[in-house]
Structures are given as structure tokens and as C-alpha cells.
Scaffold this motif. Structure first.
Motif, short mmCIF file in Angstrom:
data_model
loop_
_atom_site.label_atom_id
_atom_site.label_comp_id
_atom_site.label_asym_id
_atom_site.label_seq_id
_atom_site.Cartn_x
_atom_site.Cartn_y
_atom_site.Cartn_z
N GLY A 29 0.78 -1.23 0.00
CA GLY A 29 0.00 0.00 0.00
C GLY A 29 0.81 1.28 0.00
O GLY A 29 0.25 2.37 -0.14
N THR A 30 2.12 1.20 0.16
CA THR A 30 2.95 2.40 0.16
C THR A 30 3.09 2.94 -1.26
O THR A 30 3.07 2.19 -2.24
N VAL A 31 3.23 4.25 -1.36
CA VAL A 31 3.30 4.93 -2.66
C VAL A 31 4.68 4.77 -3.28
O VAL A 31 5.71 4.91 -2.59
N VAL A 32 4.71 4.46 -4.58
CA VAL A 32 5.98 4.38 -5.32
C VAL A 32 6.43 5.80 -5.64
O VAL A 32 5.64 6.62 -6.10
N ARG A 33 7.71 6.08 -5.39
CA ARG A 33 8.25 7.43 -5.63
C ARG A 33 9.43 7.36 -6.59
O ARG A 33 10.13 6.35 -6.67
N ASP A 34 9.62 8.47 -7.33
CA ASP A 34 10.74 8.53 -8.27
C ASP A 34 12.02 8.97 -7.54
O ASP A 34 12.05 9.09 -6.31
N ALA A 35 13.07 9.19 -8.32
CA ALA A 35 14.37 9.53 -7.74
C ALA A 35 14.33 10.83 -6.94
O ALA A 35 15.15 11.04 -6.04
N ASN A 36 13.38 11.70 -7.26
CA ASN A 36 13.27 12.98 -6.56
C ASN A 36 12.29 12.93 -5.39
O ASN A 36 12.03 13.96 -4.75
N GLY A 37 11.72 11.77 -5.14
CA GLY A 37 10.79 11.62 -4.02
C GLY A 37 9.35 11.94 -4.35
O GLY A 37 8.49 11.89 -3.47
N ALA A 38 9.06 12.25 -5.63
CA ALA A 38 7.69 12.57 -6.02
C ALA A 38 6.92 11.28 -6.32
O ALA A 38 7.48 10.33 -6.86
N PRO A 39 5.63 11.23 -5.98
CA PRO A 39 4.83 10.04 -6.29
C PRO A 39 4.79 9.79 -7.80
O PRO A 39 4.71 10.72 -8.60
N VAL A 40 4.83 8.51 -8.17
CA VAL A 40 4.76 8.14 -9.59
C VAL A 40 3.30 7.99 -9.98
O VAL A 40 2.55 7.22 -9.37
N ASP A 41 2.88 8.73 -11.00
CA ASP A 41 1.48 8.71 -11.44
C ASP A 41 1.12 7.40 -12.12
O ASP A 41 1.94 6.78 -12.80
N ASN A 42 -0.12 7.01 -11.97
CA ASN A 42 -0.63 5.82 -12.65
C ASN A 42 -1.03 6.11 -14.09
O ASN A 42 -1.04 5.22 -14.93
N TYR A 43 -1.39 7.35 -14.36
CA TYR A 43 -1.87 7.70 -15.69
C TYR A 43 -1.59 9.19 -15.94
O TYR A 43 -1.31 9.95 -15.02
N ALA A 44 -1.68 9.56 -17.21
CA ALA A 44 -1.49 10.96 -17.60
C ALA A 44 -2.80 11.48 -18.18
O ALA A 44 -3.75 10.72 -18.42
N HIS A 45 -2.83 12.78 -18.42
CA HIS A 45 -4.06 13.36 -18.99
C HIS A 45 -4.39 12.77 -20.35
O HIS A 45 -5.55 12.60 -20.71
N GLY A 46 -3.36 12.41 -21.11
CA GLY A 46 -3.60 11.80 -22.42
C GLY A 46 -4.37 10.50 -22.32
O GLY A 46 -5.17 10.17 -23.21
N ASP A 47 -4.13 9.74 -21.26
CA ASP A 47 -4.88 8.50 -21.04
C ASP A 47 -6.36 8.79 -20.81
O ASP A 47 -7.24 8.12 -21.36
N VAL A 48 -6.63 9.78 -19.99
CA VAL A 48 -8.02 10.16 -19.70
C VAL A 48 -8.71 10.63 -20.98
O VAL A 48 -9.86 10.26 -21.26
#
Length: 204
Positions: free
Chosen positions: A107-126
């Protein structure tokens, strides 16, 4: 429901109805359509022990969800010069399925090298998924059931090919297109759809 013999089914259905939600408010289906609300709730009871994919399929094609999430009668950009409504497409990925950010099994959030959460999707997907939802309309009345000409809310919505976006839609993550994994009609034997065990799936 409270005193039904199949209590486990009823409890699972109640739980699902609190995940895939809608309302009479904000333009939702009126309270005086009990047939619509009961048939919508029946989706959760019917698929309580089945696949969540089946729940989402039936919810997506139900008239009350089309009204509440404002994608009923939505048309393609080619017909309106306007982008399709993204309300339900965003709700589908953000609220009903995977959520905003990638998560590990604990359940913990996956983060990138800078510590920001990794998104599951982008606006293009929506935007692409919104195009998938174009063309849906409520079916005609069943005159032996309904007392007013407002559409058959107990039946699945149907697709109007004229209003539908006919261009290819990208898959999640912009990795290919929906339907890429299916063989072309020219690549299957003649009459394959008539063979024993064959099934027909409508791919959007």
C-alpha cells in the motif's frame, strides 16, 4: 436485503455500491425512477462473487451512470469540434480502479528519484478513454413497462455509430492501441466466428 438468505452476497453488493457510487444530485437520475436505481444496484448483487471487470462493464453501460457522469449522448470531436467530456473517464481510473499514484503490494506509494509520487496515468490517457465513451445513448422506452417517454433506464445503453469516435484509441501509458492484441479479420479462417466455442466480444 437485511433479512435476505444470501447475506454474504448482499454485504459484498453493499460494499461495491459504496465504491462505485453515483447520486441523484448534480444532474443524476431522479428519485422517481426506482426501476433505474434497482437495476443499477442489481449489478453489484449479480457480480458480487465474480469479476470486478464485469462490474465496471455493466456500470459503464448503465443509463444512470451515463446520466450522472455526463457521458450519455456524448459525441466525437469530428462531429462537435469539441473534446469529449472526461468526467467518467477520469472517475474510472482515479476513483473506481487504480487511483492517482502507483502503489506497492503493502500500500505504500511508489516514488521517483526525486521523491515525487509516480502517477498511474497521464491526462492523455483520460482523453483517450473519454473518446472510447462517445456515442452512448439511452435505449428507447419499453411501452409495456414505462409510463413516460424518457428512455429505458433498465436496459444497457446502446452505441450510436454516427456520434461515436471512430479513430483508434491509445492504451494506458500510450503503449499501442486498444484492440492491438486481437487478430485482424484477414488473419483468421473464414467462418471462424461460427465454429463451436467461438465467442463475440465488442472491442472499443
Amino acid at each position: 436485503m437485511i433479512k435476505a438468505a444470501d447475506q454474504l452476497r448482499q454485504r459484498v453488493a453493499w460494499a461495491l455500491s459504496n465504491v462505485v457510487v453515483q447520486s441523484v444530485f448534480n444532474g443524476g437520475t431522479s428519485r422517481d425512477r426506482p426501476d433505474a436505481w434497482l437495476s443499477f444496484y442489481d449489478i453489484f448483487a449479480r457480480h458480487a462473487f465474480g469479476s470486478y471487470v464485469d462490474v465496471l462493464r455493466d456500470v459503464t453501460t448503465h443509463a444512470t451512470m451515463g446520466v450522472y457522469s455526463t457521458f450519455v449522448n456524448m459525441q466525437s470531436y469530428a462531429r462537435t469540434d469539441d473534446v469529449p467530456d472526461e468526467n467518467f473517464a477520469r472517475r474510472l481510473v482515479q476513483l473506481y480502479t487504480m487511483g492517482l499514484h502507483q502503489r506497492r503490494d503493502d500500500g505504500t506509494v511508489v516514488r521517483d528519484a526525486n521523491g515525487a509520487p509516480v502517477d498511474n496515468y497521464a491526462h492523455g490517457d483520460v482523453a483517450a478513454f473519454a473518446r472510447v465513451l462517445t456515442g452512448f445513448r439511452i435505449t428507447n422506452d419499453r411501452r409495456n413497462v414505462h409510463d413516460r417517454p424518457s428512455g429505458a433506464y433498465v436496459d444497457r445503453m446502446v452505441i450510436d455509430g454516427i456520434r461515436r469516435d471512430r479513430l483508434p484509441k491509445t492504451r494506458l501509458g500510450n503503449v499501442g492501441y486498444l484492440g492491438d492484441t486481437y487478430p485482424l479479420c484477414d488473419d483468421v479462417p473464414y467462418g471462424a466466428f461460427l465454429q463451436p466455442g467461438a465467442r463475440y466480444d465488442y472491442t472499443v
